[in-house]
Design a protein around this motif. Structure first.
Motif, mmCIF file in Angstrom:
data_model
loop_
_atom_site.group_PDB
_atom_site.id
_atom_site.type_symbol
_atom_site.label_atom_id
_atom_site.label_comp_id
_atom_site.label_asym_id
_atom_site.label_seq_id
_atom_site.Cartn_x
_atom_site.Cartn_y
_atom_site.Cartn_z
ATOM 1 N N ARG A 117 0.835 -1.213 0.000
ATOM 2 C CA ARG A 117 0.000 0.000 0.000
ATOM 3 C C ARG A 117 0.870 1.264 0.000
ATOM 4 O O ARG A 117 0.606 2.209 -0.738
ATOM 5 C CB ARG A 117 -0.936 0.015 1.215
ATOM 6 C CG ARG A 117 -2.210 -0.793 1.027
ATOM 7 C CD ARG A 117 -3.207 -0.542 2.152
ATOM 8 N NE ARG A 117 -2.755 -1.060 3.438
ATOM 9 C CZ ARG A 117 -2.881 -2.311 3.848
ATOM 10 N NH1 ARG A 117 -3.457 -3.195 3.059
ATOM 11 N NH2 ARG A 117 -2.441 -2.699 5.024
ATOM 12 N N LEU A 118 1.899 1.270 0.839
ATOM 13 C CA LEU A 118 2.780 2.439 0.916
ATOM 14 C C LEU A 118 3.514 2.670 -0.406
ATOM 15 O O LEU A 118 3.676 3.813 -0.854
ATOM 16 C CB LEU A 118 3.780 2.282 2.061
ATOM 17 C CG LEU A 118 3.206 2.353 3.471
ATOM 18 C CD1 LEU A 118 4.263 1.981 4.507
ATOM 19 C CD2 LEU A 118 2.620 3.730 3.750
ATOM 20 N N GLU A 119 3.957 1.586 -1.019
ATOM 21 C CA GLU A 119 4.657 1.721 -2.296
ATOM 22 C C GLU A 119 3.711 2.237 -3.372
ATOM 23 O O GLU A 119 4.084 3.092 -4.191
ATOM 24 C CB GLU A 119 5.267 0.376 -2.714
ATOM 25 C CG GLU A 119 6.224 0.490 -3.860
ATOM 26 C CD GLU A 119 7.018 -0.785 -4.090
ATOM 27 O OE1 GLU A 119 7.956 -0.715 -4.906
ATOM 28 O OE2 GLU A 119 6.737 -1.833 -3.482
ATOM 29 N N PHE A 120 2.470 1.759 -3.368
ATOM 30 C CA PHE A 120 1.464 2.243 -4.314
ATOM 31 C C PHE A 120 1.216 3.743 -4.097
ATOM 32 O O PHE A 120 1.152 4.515 -5.056
ATOM 33 C CB PHE A 120 0.160 1.454 -4.162
ATOM 34 C CG PHE A 120 -0.939 1.957 -5.044
ATOM 35 C CD1 PHE A 120 -0.971 1.646 -6.397
ATOM 36 C CD2 PHE A 120 -1.948 2.756 -4.520
ATOM 37 C CE1 PHE A 120 -1.989 2.132 -7.209
ATOM 38 C CE2 PHE A 120 -2.964 3.239 -5.331
ATOM 39 C CZ PHE A 120 -2.985 2.930 -6.678
ATOM 40 N N GLN A 121 1.094 4.159 -2.825
ATOM 41 C CA GLN A 121 0.890 5.579 -2.520
ATOM 42 C C GLN A 121 2.073 6.419 -3.009
ATOM 43 O O GLN A 121 1.900 7.502 -3.561
ATOM 44 C CB GLN A 121 0.701 5.797 -1.014
ATOM 45 C CG GLN A 121 -0.636 5.337 -0.489
ATOM 46 C CD GLN A 121 -0.714 5.431 1.033
ATOM 47 O OE1 GLN A 121 0.272 5.674 1.713
ATOM 48 N NE2 GLN A 121 -1.905 5.201 1.559
ATOM 49 N N LYS A 122 3.272 5.907 -2.780
ATOM 50 C CA LYS A 122 4.478 6.621 -3.209
ATOM 51 C C LYS A 122 4.507 6.747 -4.732
ATOM 52 O O LYS A 122 4.862 7.799 -5.270
ATOM 53 C CB LYS A 122 5.728 5.886 -2.704
ATOM 54 C CG LYS A 122 6.979 6.655 -2.869
ATOM 55 C CD LYS A 122 6.966 7.896 -1.990
ATOM 56 C CE LYS A 122 8.276 8.615 -2.053
ATOM 57 N NZ LYS A 122 8.211 9.933 -1.468
ATOM 58 N N ASP A 123 4.102 5.697 -5.421
ATOM 59 C CA ASP A 123 4.059 5.732 -6.878
ATOM 60 C C ASP A 123 3.040 6.764 -7.367
ATOM 61 O O ASP A 123 3.312 7.535 -8.287
ATOM 62 C CB ASP A 123 3.716 4.341 -7.426
ATOM 63 C CG ASP A 123 3.778 4.303 -8.937
ATOM 64 O OD1 ASP A 123 4.858 4.587 -9.490
ATOM 65 O OD2 ASP A 123 2.744 3.995 -9.564
ATOM 66 N N SER A 124 1.874 6.812 -6.741
ATOM 67 C CA SER A 124 0.846 7.793 -7.111
ATOM 68 C C SER A 124 1.339 9.215 -6.841
ATOM 69 O O SER A 124 1.128 10.121 -7.645
ATOM 70 C CB SER A 124 -0.448 7.539 -6.331
ATOM 71 O OG SER A 124 -0.983 6.291 -6.680
ATOM 72 N N GLU A 125 1.994 9.395 -5.707
ATOM 73 C CA GLU A 125 2.562 10.701 -5.362
ATOM 74 C C GLU A 125 3.592 11.117 -6.408
ATOM 75 O O GLU A 125 3.633 12.272 -6.833
ATOM 76 C CB GLU A 125 3.218 10.598 -3.982
ATOM 77 C CG GLU A 125 3.920 11.829 -3.497
ATOM 78 C CD GLU A 125 4.627 11.556 -2.180
ATOM 79 O OE1 GLU A 125 5.859 11.757 -2.124
ATOM 80 O OE2 GLU A 125 3.963 11.138 -1.213
ATOM 81 N N ASN A 126 4.406 10.181 -6.844
ATOM 82 C CA ASN A 126 5.420 10.462 -7.853
ATOM 83 C C ASN A 126 4.776 10.868 -9.175
ATOM 84 O O ASN A 126 5.231 11.800 -9.840
ATOM 85 C CB ASN A 126 6.316 9.244 -8.055
ATOM 86 C CG ASN A 126 7.425 9.533 -9.037
ATOM 87 O OD1 ASN A 126 8.211 10.438 -8.839
ATOM 88 N ND2 ASN A 126 7.468 8.770 -10.114
ATOM 89 N N LYS A 127 3.704 10.209 -9.545
ATOM 90 C CA LYS A 127 3.024 10.550 -10.794
ATOM 91 C C LYS A 127 2.435 11.959 -10.713
ATOM 92 O O LYS A 127 2.483 12.709 -11.692
ATOM 93 C CB LYS A 127 1.952 9.516 -11.114
ATOM 94 C CG LYS A 127 2.571 8.213 -11.595
ATOM 95 C CD LYS A 127 1.544 7.166 -11.883
ATOM 96 C CE LYS A 127 2.266 5.940 -12.408
ATOM 97 N NZ LYS A 127 1.730 4.710 -11.972
ATOM 98 N N ARG A 128 1.905 12.342 -9.571
ATOM 99 C CA ARG A 128 1.394 13.706 -9.398
ATOM 100 C C ARG A 128 2.546 14.716 -9.506
ATOM 101 O O ARG A 128 2.404 15.774 -10.118
ATOM 102 C CB ARG A 128 0.668 13.860 -8.059
ATOM 103 C CG ARG A 128 -0.706 13.197 -8.035
ATOM 104 C CD ARG A 128 -1.497 13.551 -6.787
ATOM 105 N NE ARG A 128 -0.851 13.135 -5.561
ATOM 106 C CZ ARG A 128 -0.954 11.942 -4.993
ATOM 107 N NH1 ARG A 128 -1.690 11.006 -5.575
ATOM 108 N NH2 ARG A 128 -0.331 11.665 -3.874
#
Length: 170
Positions: A117-128
């Motif tokens: 979950r944390l890695e997914f959140q980090k990936d989404s944050e990176n895309k933003r």
């Protein structure tokens, strides 16, 4: 305010000579163009044969800064993903032990899920982040292109005023 002379424009820009026209002041100058008498604006713009180069340099500088940002971001992302992978490997190693209670196994499984979950959140944050960085570059490039269009438009207006065809239409 309507600018009627080069001196008024230079004073408004806070410069003594057109050689002192920095990039920031060049942008301000372009923004002031609608308030200038056409002849004065064209006379000033003619003094900048390198205006096209200025706009190109501005876009190139933005591109380099953007590439540098992307490169640093890519390295950061690699470190984050590697760290999450290492944490999951450690958790899986602990989970493979035979002497764990159900509670301990459940806790380890939840920790593995949490890293996902944390890695997914980090990936989404990176895309933003990448989206915002791209938008900034696009706005900057648009401004530089806009300045170039103003410059070219001014030259075309000047050329059309000097054209003999103009007198036939009047």
């Amino acid at each position: 305010m309507r600018y009627k002379s080069e001196a008024e424009i230079m004073q408004a820009l806070g410069i003594d000579s057109w050689r002192n026209l920095s990039r920031d002041k060049m942008i301000r100058f372009a923004a002031m163009m609608p308030d200038m008498d056409t002849e004065v604006a064209l006379k000033i713009v003619e003094q900048f044969p390198v205006f096209k180069d200025f706009a190109k340099d501005a876009v190139d500088a933005m591109e380099k800064a953007h590439q540098s940002t992307l490169s640093a971001n890519k390295q950061s992302q690699k470190h984050v993903h590697r760290a999450f992978r290492e944490i999951r490997e450690i958790l899986k190693g602990e989970l493979s032990k035979d002497d764990l209670s159900w509670e301990e196994k459940k806790f380890l499984i939840e920790q593995i899920q949490e890293t996902g979950r944390l890695e997914f959140q980090k990936d989404s944050e990176n895309k933003r982040f990448l989206d915002a960085a791209l938008r900034k570059v696009m706005v900057g490039a648009g401004a530089a292109i806009g300045l170039a269009v103003v410059f070219v438009g001014g030259k075309l207006i000047a050329e059309s005023k000097d054209s003999p065809d103009d007198s036939l239409e009047a």
